[in-house]
Write a protein that holds these residues in place. Structure first.
Motif, PDB file in Angstrom:
ATOM      1  N   ARG A  92      44.619  42.159  31.075  1.00  0.00           N
ATOM      2  CA  ARG A  92      43.958  43.117  30.330  1.00  0.00           C
ATOM      3  C   ARG A  92      43.756  44.713  30.986  1.00  0.00           C
ATOM      4  NH1 ARG A  92      38.109  40.982  30.419  1.00  0.00           N
ATOM      5  NH2 ARG A  92      37.900  42.931  28.853  1.00  0.00           N
ATOM      6  N   LEU A  93      44.246  44.505  32.256  1.00  0.00           N
ATOM      7  CA  LEU A  93      43.998  46.110  33.062  1.00  0.00           C
ATOM      8  C   LEU A  93      45.236  46.878  32.626  1.00  0.00           C
ATOM      9  CD1 LEU A  93      43.161  44.345  36.398  1.00  0.00           C
ATOM     10  CD2 LEU A  93      41.645  44.953  34.121  1.00  0.00           C
ATOM     11  N   LYS A  94      45.031  48.152  32.587  1.00  0.00           N
ATOM     12  CA  LYS A  94      45.992  49.050  32.454  1.00  0.00           C
ATOM     13  C   LYS A  94      46.824  49.899  33.804  1.00  0.00           C
ATOM     14  CE  LYS A  94      44.027  50.631  27.878  1.00  0.00           C
ATOM     15  NZ  LYS A  94      43.481  51.647  27.136  1.00  0.00           N
ATOM     16  N   LYS A  95      47.907  49.721  34.046  1.00  0.00           N
ATOM     17  CA  LYS A  95      48.480  50.265  35.282  1.00  0.00           C
ATOM     18  C   LYS A  95      48.457  51.595  35.307  1.00  0.00           C
ATOM     19  CE  LYS A  95      51.120  46.047  36.062  1.00  0.00           C
ATOM     20  NZ  LYS A  95      52.543  45.493  36.321  1.00  0.00           N
ATOM     21  N   PRO A  96      48.439  52.093  36.632  1.00  0.00           N
ATOM     22  CA  PRO A  96      48.138  51.439  37.838  1.00  0.00           C
ATOM     23  C   PRO A  96      46.466  51.268  37.980  1.00  0.00           C
ATOM     24  CG  PRO A  96      48.194  54.035  38.093  1.00  0.00           C
ATOM     25  CD  PRO A  96      48.564  53.588  36.506  1.00  0.00           C
ATOM     26  N   TYR A  97      46.238  50.129  38.569  1.00  0.00           N
ATOM     27  CA  TYR A  97      44.635  49.714  38.408  1.00  0.00           C
ATOM     28  C   TYR A  97      44.177  49.304  39.661  1.00  0.00           C
ATOM     29  CZ  TYR A  97      46.324  45.061  37.886  1.00  0.00           C
ATOM     30  OH  TYR A  97      47.284  43.778  38.131  1.00  0.00           O
ATOM     31  N   VAL A  98      42.991  49.316  39.944  1.00  0.00           N
ATOM     32  CA  VAL A  98      42.182  48.743  41.079  1.00  0.00           C
ATOM     33  C   VAL A  98      41.024  47.933  40.414  1.00  0.00           C
ATOM     34  CG1 VAL A  98      40.976  48.796  43.179  1.00  0.00           C
ATOM     35  CG2 VAL A  98      42.760  50.071  42.869  1.00  0.00           C
ATOM     36  N   ALA A  99      40.919  46.595  40.640  1.00  0.00           N
ATOM     37  CA  ALA A  99      39.741  45.857  39.980  1.00  0.00           C
ATOM     38  C   ALA A  99      38.868  45.243  41.260  1.00  0.00           C
ATOM     39  CB  ALA A  99      40.231  44.726  38.976  1.00  0.00           C
ATOM     40  N   LEU A 100      37.738  45.647  41.204  1.00  0.00           N
ATOM     41  CA  LEU A 100      36.631  44.744  42.017  1.00  0.00           C
ATOM     42  C   LEU A 100      35.992  43.549  41.300  1.00  0.00           C
ATOM     43  CD1 LEU A 100      34.940  44.586  44.469  1.00  0.00           C
ATOM     44  CD2 LEU A 100      33.508  46.311  43.395  1.00  0.00           C
ATOM     45  N   THR A 101      36.308  42.372  41.686  1.00  0.00           N
ATOM     46  CA  THR A 101      35.782  41.254  41.070  1.00  0.00           C
ATOM     47  C   THR A 101      34.757  40.580  41.853  1.00  0.00           C
ATOM     48  OG1 THR A 101      37.573  39.708  41.974  1.00  0.00           O
ATOM     49  CG2 THR A 101      38.052  40.885  39.823  1.00  0.00           C
ATOM     50  N   MET A 102      33.913  40.038  41.320  1.00  0.00           N
ATOM     51  CA  MET A 102      32.703  39.254  42.053  1.00  0.00           C
ATOM     52  C   MET A 102      32.141  38.153  41.339  1.00  0.00           C
ATOM     53  SD  MET A 102      29.222  41.089  43.464  1.00  0.00           S
ATOM     54  CE  MET A 102      30.183  42.327  44.288  1.00  0.00           C
ATOM     55  N   ALA A 103      32.003  37.028  42.009  1.00  0.00           N
ATOM     56  CA  ALA A 103      31.373  35.756  41.282  1.00  0.00           C
ATOM     57  C   ALA A 103      30.342  35.361  42.309  1.00  0.00           C
ATOM     58  CB  ALA A 103      32.325  34.518  41.211  1.00  0.00           C
ATOM     59  N   VAL A 104      29.020  35.857  41.826  1.00  0.00           N
ATOM     60  CA  VAL A 104      27.806  35.671  42.908  1.00  0.00           C
ATOM     61  C   VAL A 104      27.493  34.116  43.277  1.00  0.00           C
ATOM     62  CG1 VAL A 104      25.386  36.092  43.349  1.00  0.00           C
ATOM     63  CG2 VAL A 104      26.749  37.643  41.946  1.00  0.00           C
ATOM     64  N   ASP A 105      27.305  33.103  42.360  1.00  0.00           N
ATOM     65  CA  ASP A 105      27.004  32.036  42.987  1.00  0.00           C
ATOM     66  C   ASP A 105      28.336  31.319  43.908  1.00  0.00           C
ATOM     67  OD1 ASP A 105      24.731  32.214  41.411  1.00  0.00           O
ATOM     68  OD2 ASP A 105      25.276  30.970  39.817  1.00  0.00           O
ATOM     69  N   GLU A 106      29.443  31.716  43.520  1.00  0.00           N
ATOM     70  CA  GLU A 106      30.608  30.944  43.999  1.00  0.00           C
ATOM     71  C   GLU A 106      30.900  32.033  45.538  1.00  0.00           C
ATOM     72  OE1 GLU A 106      30.614  29.514  40.360  1.00  0.00           O
ATOM     73  OE2 GLU A 106      30.562  31.231  40.986  1.00  0.00           O
ATOM     74  N   THR A 107      29.938  33.098  45.742  1.00  0.00           N
ATOM     75  CA  THR A 107      30.135  33.825  46.808  1.00  0.00           C
ATOM     76  C   THR A 107      31.614  34.531  47.009  1.00  0.00           C
ATOM     77  OG1 THR A 107      30.489  32.162  48.454  1.00  0.00           O
ATOM     78  CG2 THR A 107      28.144  32.676  48.248  1.00  0.00           C
ATOM     79  N   HIS A 108      32.181  35.121  45.721  1.00  0.00           N
ATOM     80  CA  HIS A 108      33.418  35.194  45.647  1.00  0.00           C
ATOM     81  C   HIS A 108      33.503  36.822  45.440  1.00  0.00           C
ATOM     82  CE1 HIS A 108      37.719  35.634  44.806  1.00  0.00           C
ATOM     83  NE2 HIS A 108      37.515  36.123  43.772  1.00  0.00           N
ATOM     84  N   VAL A 109      34.269  37.697  46.207  1.00  0.00           N
ATOM     85  CA  VAL A 109      34.477  38.842  45.881  1.00  0.00           C
ATOM     86  C   VAL A 109      36.010  39.166  46.323  1.00  0.00           C
ATOM     87  CG1 VAL A 109      33.527  39.752  48.251  1.00  0.00           C
ATOM     88  CG2 VAL A 109      33.662  41.280  46.350  1.00  0.00           C
ATOM     89  N   ASN A 110      36.443  40.070  45.351  1.00  0.00           N
ATOM     90  CA  ASN A 110      37.776  40.449  45.729  1.00  0.00           C
ATOM     91  C   ASN A 110      38.292  41.752  45.111  1.00  0.00           C
ATOM     92  OD1 ASN A 110      40.466  39.960  46.476  1.00  0.00           O
ATOM     93  ND2 ASN A 110      40.992  38.860  44.563  1.00  0.00           N
ATOM     94  N   LEU A 111      39.481  42.451  45.607  1.00  0.00           N
ATOM     95  CA  LEU A 111      39.729  43.484  45.167  1.00  0.00           C
ATOM     96  C   LEU A 111      41.177  43.501  44.734  1.00  0.00           C
ATOM     97  CD1 LEU A 111      38.274  46.488  44.936  1.00  0.00           C
ATOM     98  CD2 LEU A 111      39.658  47.112  47.121  1.00  0.00           C
ATOM     99  N   ILE A 112      41.490  43.513  43.300  1.00  0.00           N
ATOM    100  CA  ILE A 112      42.875  43.440  42.776  1.00  0.00           C
ATOM    101  C   ILE A 112      43.423  44.717  42.719  1.00  0.00           C
ATOM    102  CG2 ILE A 112      44.154  42.453  40.737  1.00  0.00           C
ATOM    103  CD1 ILE A 112      41.854  40.731  40.211  1.00  0.00           C
ATOM    104  N   VAL A 113      44.676  44.971  43.550  1.00  0.00           N
ATOM    105  CA  VAL A 113      45.312  46.210  43.537  1.00  0.00           C
ATOM    106  C   VAL A 113      46.702  46.104  42.824  1.00  0.00           C
ATOM    107  CG1 VAL A 113      45.988  48.077  45.023  1.00  0.00           C
ATOM    108  CG2 VAL A 113      43.865  46.689  45.480  1.00  0.00           C
TER     109      VAL A 113
END
Length: 209
Positions: A92-113
């Protein structure tokens, strides 16, 4: 049965993905599940618009309260599930992109570059310096405050990093003070490690006596 349960989780997440996208979406905040203050969302969109117009880069935020995973799910299945969902998100993302993703209950955080920006954006530096310290802080701030601050801080850091590489000044920048919390956090952690080593050495020396 295990395959069925995993497939069921995928379907449920896809449904929640669709609902959250429509309920909370802005141009750059694709989902926030009500965890990001509207003022922070407004600032993110302001930064995102300027970055897009001046740098030609899209910076996104995708925050979920929960991915709907079972508590007894194995670490491997959890990682596989998150990878699949982030893979779908990339479409769904338009290049070039950076996406900050987070799932609180799963204590997950990521940066998709995206590949074009990987040499510019240091994923670990952004997450460890600007995002994680604010999420992990043990204080009286609400979850809304922590997520809002962490996401905005990380988002702004990504924008400033790319702008600096292009030698362009962003009017919407919130400045470099955001990393202070990260620096304090690292100093605190290093201090604990050093103190732990000193206690360990002292215990060994005392035992030898």
């Amino acid at each position: 049965m295990k395959v069925f349960n995993f497939t069921k989780m995928i379907v449920l997440f896809a449904l929640s993905f669709f609902l959250s996208t429509n309920l909370y979406a802005t141009e750059y905040v694709l989902s926030n599940d009500g965890l990001i203050d509207e003022r922070a969302v407004g600032k993110i969109d302001q930064i995102g618009n300027e970055v897009k117009s001046k740098l030609g880069v899209n910076i996104y935020v995708y925050v979920k309260r929960s991915l709907g995973l079972n508590e007894d799910i194995s670490t491997k299945d959890k990682i596989d599930f998150i990878k699949k969902e982030e893979s779908e998100l990339k479409k769904r993302l338009k290049k070039p992109y950076v996406a900050l993703t987070m799932a609180v209950d799963e204590t997950h955080v990521n940066l998709i570059v995206s590949s074009k920006l990987k040499q510019i954006v240091d994923k670990d530096d952004i997450l460890n310096g600007y995002v994680v310290p604010l999420l992990a802080s043990k204080d009286k701030n609400t979850l809304l405050s922590k997520v809002s601050a962490a996401v905005l801080n990380g988002y702004a850091a990504v924008a400033d990093t790319i702008a600096k590489d292009r030698n362009i000044k962003l009017k919407s920048s919130i400045g470099s003070s955001g990393k202070v919390a990260g620096t304090i956090w690292r100093i605190f952690m290093y201090t604990l490690i050093v103190l732990g080593l000193l206690v360990y050495v002292y215990a060994i020396l005392k035992r030898r006596k």
